[in-house]
Design an enzyme around this catalytic site. Structure first.
Site, PDB file in Angstrom:
ATOM      1  N   PHE A   9      67.001 105.933  47.633  1.00 38.11           N
ATOM      2  CA  PHE A   9      68.225 105.122  46.796  1.00 38.11           C
ATOM      3  C   PHE A   9      69.122 104.535  46.764  1.00 38.11           C
ATOM      4  O   PHE A   9      70.177 104.458  46.399  1.00 38.11           O
ATOM      5  CB  PHE A   9      68.924 107.290  46.491  1.00 38.11           C
ATOM      6  N   ALA A  10      68.879 103.859  48.085  1.00 39.90           N
ATOM      7  CA  ALA A  10      69.901 102.647  48.640  1.00 39.90           C
ATOM      8  C   ALA A  10      69.737 101.449  47.673  1.00 39.90           C
ATOM      9  O   ALA A  10      70.545 100.060  48.017  1.00 39.90           O
ATOM     10  CB  ALA A  10      70.517 102.575  50.123  1.00 39.90           C
ATOM     11  N   GLY A  94      58.399 104.564  41.360  1.00 36.97           N
ATOM     12  CA  GLY A  94      58.077 103.331  40.210  1.00 36.97           C
ATOM     13  C   GLY A  94      57.422 101.877  41.559  1.00 36.97           C
ATOM     14  O   GLY A  94      57.958 101.222  41.258  1.00 36.97           O
ATOM     15  N   ALA A 120      54.162 104.865  37.639  1.00 39.45           N
ATOM     16  CA  ALA A 120      54.616 103.595  36.387  1.00 39.45           C
ATOM     17  C   ALA A 120      54.199 102.552  37.000  1.00 39.45           C
ATOM     18  O   ALA A 120      55.466 101.953  37.492  1.00 39.45           O
ATOM     19  CB  ALA A 120      55.527 103.681  35.826  1.00 39.45           C
ATOM     20  N   HIS A 150      58.990  86.774  40.036  1.00 36.41           N
ATOM     21  CA  HIS A 150      60.204  88.129  40.141  1.00 36.41           C
ATOM     22  C   HIS A 150      61.334  87.778  41.336  1.00 36.41           C
ATOM     23  O   HIS A 150      60.814  86.312  41.905  1.00 36.41           O
ATOM     24  CB  HIS A 150      58.883  89.568  41.057  1.00 36.41           C
ATOM     25  N   LYS A 154      60.977  90.468  46.636  1.00 43.77           N
ATOM     26  CA  LYS A 154      59.118  91.593  46.656  1.00 43.77           C
ATOM     27  C   LYS A 154      58.542  91.372  47.319  1.00 43.77           C
ATOM     28  O   LYS A 154      58.331  90.244  47.390  1.00 43.77           O
ATOM     29  CB  LYS A 154      59.139  91.110  43.947  1.00 43.77           C
TER      30      LYS A 154
END
Length: 259
Positions: A9-10, A94, A120, A150, A154
């Protein structure tokens, strides 16, 4: 209310997901997971007191959420999704970096636990359409290469989207290798190879997520390109995933398969 846990979440995508879940009617952000956090006070992260903060997935108990939304890192995603399935949470994933063998293992685990889920490679609608169009074009243009670009942070290369694109293309064209006799004066100059399709990965600051599929034919060329300029562009797809996952009876790969 459908309870959602967000792992990672961070991070940049995780923060976008937090905002999305908090805005969706019928959904509750029940928990978040952040690797090795020392402060477990939800208000420190702008969350409601009712949201439980975990520093490790092993702390998450059965019933903490109905959906496990994963935006973590390739090194953690397989164990995260395995944990979610074993503890009754439908995964919406994700995070990229899962191998075909790992996906198959997770699909079996989902079946054993009577859960559906969604993996996904990309939640962006433009990326989903790019993959669809590229698959169709491959029937007419078997000579093809893929360039994905990207941000510099990444971790995995090629991107999950580029690899998924190559897999779809390979389903719709005869076995073929472009320029098989070419040589490399610099190792890796021709990129990675997936069933004769060359994939090239760019990592640079200033980029978010971009992909080009280049087709070549006699006297002509076709380029299909998509650009994600901001991570908010992925949230429409995440919303679809959250809304659809409860109707799924198996672990599905690809947002296009639930639209």
């Amino acid at each position: 209310m459908t309870k959602v846990l967000i792992a990672g979440f961070a991070g940049a995508m995780g923060q976008q997901a937090v905002t999305l879940v908090k805005s969706l009617p019928g959904f509750e952000l029940s928990a978040v997971v952040g690797h090795h956090l020392t402060d477990l006070d939800p208000t420190s992260y702008g969350l409601e007191n009712s949201t439980t903060v975990y520093a490790d997935r092993e702390q998450v108990e059965t019933g903490a959420a109905d959906i496990w939304l994963d935006f973590t890192v390739p090194a953690a995603v397989f164990e995260n999704v395995s944990y979610a399935l074993r503890h009754g949470m439908a995964p919406v994933v994700g995070t990229t970096g899962l191998s075909d063998e790992q996906v198959e293992e997770l699909q079996q685990l989902a079946k054993q636990n009577g859960l559906g889920g969604l993996i996904a490679p990309n939640f962006g609608m433009s990326a989903v359409l790019l993959m669809k169009f590229a698959k169709e074009a491959a029937a007419y243009f078997p000579e093809v290469e893929i360039i994905e670009m990207h941000h510099e942070d990444k971790k995995d290369a090629p991107s999950g989207t580029a690899l998924a694109t190559a897999k779809l293309i390979s389903e719709n064209r005869p076995a073929h290798e472009t320029a098989p006799d070419s040589t490399e004066s610099l190792p890796g100059a021709r990129g990675g190879d997936y069933q004769g399709i060359k994939l090239h990965a760019v990592r640079l600051p200033g980029y978010v997520a971009h992909e080009q599929v280049l087709f070549g034919g006699s006297g002509e060329a076709l380029t299909i390109r998509q650009d994600s300029f901001d991570r908010s562009s992925f949230m429409s797809g995440v919303k679809v995933g959250l809304e659809k996952v409860g109707t799924l009876t198996e672990l599905v790969v690809g947002l296009e398969n639930v639209l």
